[in-house]
Design a protein around this motif. Structure first.
Motif, short mmCIF file in Angstrom:
data_model
loop_
_atom_site.label_atom_id
_atom_site.label_comp_id
_atom_site.label_asym_id
_atom_site.label_seq_id
_atom_site.Cartn_x
_atom_site.Cartn_y
_atom_site.Cartn_z
N GLU A 169 31.87 39.77 43.80
CA GLU A 169 32.86 40.83 43.68
C GLU A 169 34.25 40.22 43.78
OE1 GLU A 169 32.93 42.29 48.31
OE2 GLU A 169 31.26 42.93 47.04
N ASP A 170 35.22 40.91 43.20
CA ASP A 170 36.58 40.39 43.24
C ASP A 170 37.09 40.33 44.67
OD1 ASP A 170 36.49 40.23 40.56
OD2 ASP A 170 38.07 41.69 40.14
N PRO A 171 37.61 39.20 45.09
CA PRO A 171 38.19 39.11 46.44
C PRO A 171 39.51 39.86 46.49
CG PRO A 171 38.52 37.06 45.26
CD PRO A 171 37.67 37.92 44.38
N ALA A 172 39.94 40.23 47.68
CA ALA A 172 41.21 40.94 47.86
C ALA A 172 42.37 39.97 47.74
CB ALA A 172 41.22 41.65 49.21
N LEU A 173 42.60 39.51 46.53
CA LEU A 173 43.66 38.57 46.22
C LEU A 173 44.52 39.15 45.10
CD1 LEU A 173 41.54 35.29 46.17
CD2 LEU A 173 43.06 36.03 48.00
N PRO A 174 45.76 38.70 44.94
CA PRO A 174 46.65 39.26 43.90
C PRO A 174 46.25 38.78 42.50
CG PRO A 174 47.74 37.45 45.04
CD PRO A 174 46.44 37.67 45.76
N LEU A 175 45.06 39.18 42.05
CA LEU A 175 44.56 38.70 40.75
C LEU A 175 45.43 39.20 39.60
CD1 LEU A 175 40.73 39.15 41.33
CD2 LEU A 175 42.11 37.08 41.60
N ALA A 176 45.92 40.46 39.71
CA ALA A 176 46.73 41.02 38.62
C ALA A 176 48.00 40.19 38.41
CB ALA A 176 47.07 42.47 38.91
N ARG A 177 48.63 39.79 39.52
CA ARG A 177 49.85 38.98 39.42
C ARG A 177 49.54 37.62 38.80
NH1 ARG A 177 52.12 38.60 44.92
NH2 ARG A 177 50.93 36.67 45.16
N LEU A 178 48.45 37.00 39.24
CA LEU A 178 48.08 35.71 38.69
C LEU A 178 47.74 35.83 37.20
CD1 LEU A 178 45.82 34.52 41.64
CD2 LEU A 178 47.99 33.48 40.97
N ARG A 179 47.07 36.93 36.86
CA ARG A 179 46.71 37.15 35.45
C ARG A 179 47.98 37.31 34.61
NH1 ARG A 179 43.80 41.44 36.32
NH2 ARG A 179 41.90 40.27 36.83
N ALA A 180 48.95 38.09 35.13
CA ALA A 180 50.19 38.33 34.39
C ALA A 180 50.99 37.05 34.21
CB ALA A 180 51.03 39.39 35.11
#
Length: 884
Positions: A195-206
């Protein structure tokens, strides 16, 4: 013979003497299954993300999609150094997670975590900002060093964290987030998770800093399904059946593998395929039952009974199941592709695929739950026989075997306590019922030792009281009762010493030592330590040294390096005021080397040792080395959270800063030490050192009223009898009296000299003589101080004493190189003509330089110039040696 082999190579624990127990299989990259389908497009995507210098790769999908297999295939192709760590629920403890993470990163380069890992193994979790700053700096330095050595820019190190979903605590996730928020060019993280960890994935993706592989990417294509079932597993299926299977499993890797196992030797494959339907969970349950049903009964039993083991080894499985062929059976399961994963190249250690293990455990609980405690107990007994008490205790807890847990903790508690298992030890004790904890004096004394060793003195008394109550239930004259009484008395002595009750501490320590049986080496070490510390605090130095050296000998005999470090810290604190600098350095550096390179144990008071060593190098005028040693000691103290060491190192960093001209830094270090003392985090004697250094700074700043107020807070006045305990404050009073032009200063100096002479405190004596010279004792006092100091290498005290109004002033203008030569030759007794001949100059030139020397030294005669030069250290070292 097999037990010896296991202890050397197979039990899977790192075991350098007293190292924190880390399970080696957790660092082993799983070997891709021999029949694994190669995924070239996905591997190309992963390589591209690394080449683009993105800091993170995320491989996220539900169980059974082949995440770990893909990551392992990629890891096997990398040319840059890579490390692997498999996480599990027990790793969600912040200290345990940080320890394993840093240990994994250190496998990339030995310089990473050099200071962090010993602290973590000591059971100390540094403040998050300290931990992360240290780790990021280490990563950058290691990457830069590697690039320099290979004279080219390098790909970053790669760290694979498998099963990241096992960690949920915010403190753990914040460590990972910090590594991504401040990306190091030296590190690429790969997170493999359900499962996705509670990390700022959206920011990293952007920001294009993330490479992702998800379930949709991991689903097998029809061609890959055909390759797995037909080529890999040797099945013969019609194309429409293959298409149907692919559709019904949606390319789910574990489902397809279970289908393949179910279809082997199946009489009607088409009918089986037609009957397969339902949700993933239903298909999984159905297929697992199908696969198990096709196994012989003894193999089914083996699979169920070993499913509660996180790692599998032939001898371990034999012990748990009662078989004698488990190693061969594990190899059979591997050949049959029954969801077993090898964890080493030798074929000794394995684990089940997590999804398969969960299903087996569910079936075991449902069908044979009553036998699970017995299975755990057998595993506990096996691990104890292999010298792995930590894992043994965990299985005993899982078996709900309270008496066995207490027995194991009693037998192995000190071993675990002094081998950096203190956090887990506390958790295991707290996991027991309250009644069991209360009636065990051993468990309570262990908790008291834990708090004392880590400087958490305020948390110790309740456990000490509980130990007292439990002791009442033992026969009073039994050897066990006497040993426990000794342990409790030693603990009381430590607490009394911390609370500023030295006489009471000594009485308690003497009682403790008298009760210890000769054969009880562990108690000999701890009670001798308590006695030595008590003797030190009351100033009975020779007796303190004797007791502490006995403690050191006993501690080293049982590889108790934690106690050894504490012993040497206190020996160093004695030898410094006694002026035995060479002995101090030889012993302290030897123990530090043994600790850091052999035992790698907890550095509980290692910061204090660095502080005293730093002072010695400073006295020897090796200023750069002294400052490095002190700063390293401060770092170790801050990382470990050992408050006594933090305060003590800060005090002596303040001294060096002040005497080398940085009063602002000196004040900062004293504030930091004062903050620690205000929180009650250090023994009473440290406060006296802090006040003494504070007074030295205030005197140098001309703030004499503030200095006097600080001195009066101690309750020690100039009229108080001088003693070992009062030395630092009486010397501080002497500095203040000299600066205040008090006529009684010389009288105080004489009293300090008499006391120090009587007890052989040469370090204090040298300080008193140097200050006494300023108080009116004259050159004779300086000459005697130098005679005492030269054999031990004292230099700095003659160069950087406080600049007080009555003191001989320091040089306003330094001597030139030629003036240094002239002064050196004057000290040898040469005439002007002989000096001119030596320097190949005229006599008039010599006279000119002599005049310059006299003027700068503030003297009128040759003998005065020589004495003044010696007082300032100008004749005891060459300019090139002065690192300040």
């Amino acid at each position: 013979m097999w037990e010896e082999k296991i202890s050397e190579t197979a039990h899977g624990e790192i075991g350098l003497s007293a190292m924190h127990t880390l399970l080696l299989p957790k660092f082993h990259r799983p070997l891709p299954p021999k029949r694994a389908v190669v995924r070239p497009a996905l591997l190309a995507r992963l390589h591209a993300g690394l080449a683009a210098q993105r800091p993170l790769t995320l491989i996220a999908a539900a169980a059974g999609y082949g995440k770990t297999t893909l990551a392992a295939q990629w890891a096997s192709q990398l040319t840059t150094p890579a490390t692997w760590l498999t996480l599990e629920p027990a790793d969600d403890d912040p200290l345990r997670f940080a320890t394993y993470l840093v240990a994994a990163l250190q496998r990339l380069h030995p310089s990473i975590g050099t200071n962090l890992l010993p602290v973590l193994r000591a059971g100390q979790l540094p403040p998050e900002h300290v931990l992360l700053t240290t780790l990021l700096n280490d990563l950058d330095a290691a990457h830069a060093l590697r690039a320099t050595q290979q004279q080219a820019a390098q790909d970053p190190f790669v760290c694979f964290l498998d099963d990241v979903h096992a960690i949920q605590q915010p403190q753990n996730l914040s460590i990972v987030q910090a590594l991504l928020s401040h990306p190091s060019p030296g590190l690429h993280l790969v997170l493999v998770t359900r499962e996705d960890p509670a990390l700022p994935l959206a920011r990293l993706r952007a920001r294009a800093q993330l490479t992702e592989v998800r379930a949709a990417d991991l689903r097998f294509s029809e061609a890959e399904t055909t390759g797995l079932l037909c080529t890999g597993m040797g099945l013969s299926l019609a194309s429409h059946d293959l298409a149907s299977l692919h559709k019904r499993t949606e390319g789910w890797a574990v489902g397809l593998q279970l289908v393949g196992l179910s279809l082997q030797d199946h009489a009607d494959p088409a009918a089986f395929v037609a009957a397969l339907s339902g949700s993933h969970r239903f298909i999984l349950d159905y297929l697992t039952e199908e696969v198990l049903a096709r196994q012989p009964a003894d193999r089914q039993q083996f699979l169920l009974e070993t499913s509660l083991l996180t790692r599998l080894h032939g001898a371990l499985c034999d012990a748990v199941t009662g078989r004698n062929d488990s190693a061969a059976l594990l190899e059979e399961l591997l050949r049959a592709n029954l969801f077993i994963i090898p964890l080493d190249d030798e074929g000794r250690w394995y684990r089940y695929h997590q999804l398969f293990a969960e299903l087996l455990q569910h079936k075991l609980r449902r069908e044979r739950g009553a036998c699970m405690p017995t299975l755990h107990r057998r595993a506990s007994e096996w691990y104890e026989r292999q010298g792995m008490p930590a894992t043994s205790i965990e299985h005993a807890l899982a078996a709900d075997d309270e008496p066995r847990v207490v027995t194991l903790l009693t037998a192995h508690g000190w071993h675990l306590l002094t081998r950096e298992q203190t956090p887990m030890l506390a958790q295991w004790i707290q996991a027991l019922p309250e009644a069991a904890r209360q009636r065990s004096p051993h468990l309570n004394t262990m908790m008291v030792w834990r708090h004392i060793l880590h400087g958490a003195y305020q948390q110790a008394p309740p456990y000490l009281a509980a130990a007292h109550r439990a002791l009442a239930h033992l026969p009073p004259e039994s050897s066990a009762s006497r040993a426990l009484q000794a342990d409790i008395l030693a603990l009381q002595a430590f607490l009394a010493q911390v609370q500023g009750q030295p006489s009471q501490a000594l009485t308690l320590a003497e009682q403790a030592r008298s009760l210890v049986p000769p054969e009880h080496t562990r108690l000999q070490a701890s009670t001798s330590l308590a006695l030595g510390v008590a003797y030190r605090v009351v100033g009975r130095c020779d007796e303190a040294i004797e007791a502490l050296e006995a403690a050191l000998h006993a501690a080293q005999a049982i590889d108790d390096h934690v106690t050894a470090i504490v012993v040497v810290a206190h020996l160093a604190l004695i030898w410094h005021p006694l002026g035995r600098l060479h002995r101090l350095i030889a012993t302290a550096e030897a123990v530090i080397e043994r600790t850091e390179t052999i035992s790698r144990v907890a550095p509980l008071m290692i910061g204090t040792i660095h502080a005293v060593i730093g002072q010695v190098y400073y006295e020897w005028n090796q200023v750069a080395k002294a400052r490095h040693m002190l700063l390293h000691g401060l770092q170790m103290a801050q990382l470990s959270g050992q408050t006594t060491s933090v305060a003590y190192v800060s005090i002596y960093l303040a001294r060096v800063a002040q005497e080398t001209g940085d009063q602002q830094a000196a004040a900062r270090y004293l504030r930091e030490a004062g903050d620690v003392l205000a929180r009650g985090g250090a023994p009473a004697w440290v406060r006296l050192d802090w006040i003494a250094q504070q007074v030295a700074l205030l005197v140098a700043q001309g703030k004499l009223a503030e200095a006097e107020a600080s001195l009066r807070e101690t309750g020690i006045t100039p009229e108080t009898p001088v003693s070992y305990q009062s030395d630092t404050i009486h010397l501080a009073w002497l500095r203040w009296q000299i600066a205040s032009r008090q006529p009684q200063a010389l009288t105080l100096a004489q009293r300090i000299v008499q006391s120090a002479e009587a007890q052989g405190r040469n370090g204090s004596l040298i300080q008193a003589l140097v200050l006494g010279a300023k108080a009116g004792g004259g050159q004779a006092w300086l000459i005697r101080a130098r005679q005492l100091g030269e054999p031990e290498g004292y230099q700095r005290i003659f160069m950087a004493t406080e600049r007080t109004p009555n003191a001989t002033p320091a040089l306003i203008e330094p001597l030139t190189e030629r003036e240094h030569d002239v002064l050196r030759l004057l000290a040898t007794g040469l005439t002007y003509a002989q000096i001119a001949e030596q320097l190949i100059v005229s006599i008039n030139t010599v006279r000119y330089h002599v005049k310059g020397v006299y003027g700068k030294l503030g003297v009128e005669k040759q003998m005065q110039a020589v004495e003044r030069g010696r007082a300032l250290g100008l004749l005891s070292y060459s300019p090139s040696d002065n690192e300040s």
